[in-house]
Design a protein around this motif. Structure first.
Motif, short mmCIF file in Angstrom:
data_model
loop_
_atom_site.label_atom_id
_atom_site.label_comp_id
_atom_site.label_asym_id
_atom_site.label_seq_id
_atom_site.Cartn_x
_atom_site.Cartn_y
_atom_site.Cartn_z
N PRO A 64 -0.49 -5.67 -1.33
CA PRO A 64 -0.99 -4.57 -0.50
C PRO A 64 0.02 -3.42 -0.48
O PRO A 64 1.22 -3.65 -0.48
CB PRO A 64 -1.13 -5.17 0.89
N VAL A 75 -4.56 -2.09 -2.96
CA VAL A 75 -3.96 -3.36 -3.34
C VAL A 75 -3.61 -3.27 -4.83
O VAL A 75 -4.49 -3.12 -5.68
CB VAL A 75 -4.90 -4.56 -3.09
N GLY A 102 -7.72 -6.76 1.85
CA GLY A 102 -6.43 -6.24 2.29
C GLY A 102 -5.85 -6.87 3.54
O GLY A 102 -4.66 -7.17 3.60
#
Length: 163
Positions: A64, A75, A102
């Motif tokens: 991330p 990401v 995420g």
């Protein structure tokens, strides 16, 4: 080597050590975007350009990037080399997938765990000026619910214990 291993991964713009946790989905269905910017990395990992298309399975890390100036939900996808080597960026998850995955990825990263999943490099043929196929990479990623379960319940995480 057990399921967990040490690898250098870039969790932010700074390099840091993180433990990788291997996971996978059912098939190589997760698209990676912006890989056209990383053709040299994919070519190195696949063994170079060839007359026929490649089909090479590699280890990747999902990182991330909350400080990404373009998209804080981004990401990044990195290729993981041999243990102790620096991961090399190869693209990003599409924005809608990055938003979906995420949160659990960030939760795991906050604990020092980077999610590792298999990737498949395809393409990379060069038969002449009018017949070139760029490299692409597809990932085998578990669904967001499974990642969230791993992030919130450490007992569900894979371990090195063979029992």
């Amino acid at each position: 080597m057990g399921l967990f291993r040490r690898a250098k991964a870039r969790a932010t713009s700074n390099e840091r050590h993180a433990t990788t946790m291997p996971v996978k989905g059912e098939a190589f269905t997760q698209e990676v975007i912006a890989e056209e910017s990383f053709q040299d990395v994919l070519a190195d990992a696949a063994g170079g350009w060839a007359l026929e298309s490649h089909d090479v399975v590699v280890a990747t890390a999902l990182i991330p990037e909350p400080t990404n100036p373009v998209d804080p939900t981004a990401v990044r996808v990195d290729l993981i080399g041999a243990p102790g080597t620096l991961a090399r960026q190869t693209g990003y998850l599409p924005p809608e997938d990055a938003r979906r995955l995420g949160t659990p990825l960030r939760m795991l990263l906050d604990e020092g765990i980077v999610v590792e999943c298999p990737g498949r490099i395809v393409g990379g043929w060069n038969r002449g000026p009018n017949d070139v196929g760029p490299f692409a990479i597809w990932l085998s990623v578990p669904d967001a619910d499974h990642l969230l379960e791993l992030a919130t319940d450490p007992a569900k995480r894979p371990t090195d214990d063979p029992a």
